[in-house]
Write an enzyme that holds these catalytic residues in place. Structure first.
Site, short mmCIF file in Angstrom:
data_model
loop_
_atom_site.label_atom_id
_atom_site.label_comp_id
_atom_site.label_asym_id
_atom_site.label_seq_id
_atom_site.Cartn_x
_atom_site.Cartn_y
_atom_site.Cartn_z
CB SER A 162 -0.93 0.02 1.23
OG SER A 162 -0.16 0.08 2.43
CB SER A 192 -0.42 7.46 2.43
OG SER A 192 -0.09 7.87 3.74
CE1 TYR A 203 7.01 7.96 10.12
CE2 TYR A 203 7.33 10.35 10.17
CZ TYR A 203 7.20 9.17 9.46
OH TYR A 203 7.24 9.20 8.08
CB SER A 234 9.87 11.10 7.16
OG SER A 234 8.96 12.13 7.48
CB ILE A 240 5.29 5.70 -0.47
CG1 ILE A 240 4.70 7.05 -0.04
CG2 ILE A 240 6.56 5.92 -1.29
CD1 ILE A 240 5.60 7.84 0.90
CE LYS A 263 10.11 7.12 8.64
NZ LYS A 263 10.29 6.03 7.66
#
Length: 324
Positions: free
Chosen positions: A57, A237, A202, A189, A59, A206
């Site tokens: 799913s 998304s 998150y 990201s 990207i 990253k």
């Protein structure tokens, strides 16, 4: 002499003005935008064996479509085999003039099942005899106020977003080193470059990716193996459908919708593929305001930190208003 300095000043101002105008109408960094117009296109990768994780799913799915159209042989990995099969069928439809059934291989993989990574590499090599490009796209989102996040969530995010890609890459590298060729791509990201509020786990994961893979890049030059860090900003998304909060087992369960602050998933995937084709070190892929914040952070870091401290929460809130 006066004329020389005047001409030089005009040239500098003209260059700066051109840069600002280009930036205003861009959805990626200036080098990436230049490569989309004058560099190699994804079809230059035709025939390459490309392994994409998180391909079921978002990207990863759209990267698969872009590379299928380009004529690449694909390995599609994620946990959900049913969704991977759907992606495979669409890849075959999109790439019908360039690839056949045997060119798209579905390989279920859990990115945190570390002991399965070495056998998975051997399976891919048995199928295609080579791995030219590994795209580490599998990952998970997280949203919560910093003080509300439990440490177990940090650990879980670190295993998924960092140790998973590190482990799989480490198993693929011996093959690439032996061949003296290869390309490792990591989908990071914008949050890997700055510190947006309310994305503690998150953002931390990253940032860690950049440390791990920039270190790797600097060790691989003698083997002609490149490392590209792709840094998308807000994209349309379903990442928030499975994004963690600050509590173990709790999920955001909201869907991102289209807005003028979010890039279409297909456009993001195309720009990543351009970055791959041109073997860029890093690619910023975002609409404004994230893109301009990245540039400010690069050249005026103290100013950017002040802006994010004062206005970062407002920007995040505005982005969140585009959730179903």
């Amino acid at each position: 002499m006066v004329c020389f300095f005047t001409a030089a000043a005009v040239a500098v101002l003209g260059t700066l003005l051109l840069f600002l105008v280009t930036l205003l109408f861009s959805d990626g960094d200036v080098l990436l935008m230049f490569k989309t117009k004058f560099g190699k296109q994804p079809d230059s990768l035709a025939g390459k064996v490309v392994w994409i994780t998180g391909a079921s799913s978002g990207i990863g799915e759209h990267i698969a479509y872009c590379l299928a159209k380009a004529g690449c042989r694909l390995v599609l990995s994620a946990r959900r085999i049913e969704e991977l099969e759907k992606v495979k069928q669409k890849c075959l439809l999109i790439g019908k003039d360039h690839i056949s059934e045997s060119d798209v291989f579905v390989l279920p993989l859990d990115i945190v099942a570390f002991d399965t990574h070495k056998p998975a590499v051997q399976t891919v090599l048995q199928k295609f005899n080579q791995i030219d490009i590994l795209i580490n796209n599998a990952g998970r989102g997280q949203q919560a106020v910093w003080m509300d996040v439990e440490l177990s969530v940090d650990r879980q995010m670190f295993e998924i977003n960092v140790l998973g890609p590190v482990s799989l890459t480490q198993q693929v590298l011996p093959h690439m080193i032996q061949r003296h060729r290869g390309h490792i791509i990591v989908v990071s990201s914008v949050a890997g470059k700055i510190g947006p509020p309310h994305f503690r786990s998150y953002t931390g994961s990253k940032h860690a990716l950049h440390g791990y893979f920039e270190c790797l890049r600097n060790e691989l030059d003698q083997y002609d193996i490149d490392v590209t860090l792709a840094c998308p900003g807000p994209v349309v998304s379903n990442i928030s459908l499975v994004s963690l909060t600050g509590k173990p087992g709790e999920i955001v369960k909201k869907q991102f919708t289209a807005s003028n602050m979010r890039m279409a998933t297909g456009r993001c995937a195309y720009l990543i593929c351009v970055a791959v084709a041109n073997r860029l070190y890093e690619a910023w892929i975002s609409r404004h305001p994230s893109l301009v914040i990245l540039y400010l952070n690069q050249y005026f870091p103290d100013l950017t930190k002040w802006i994010l401290k004062k206005a970062g929460k407002l920007v995040v809130l505005k982005i969140r208003t585009h959730l179903d």
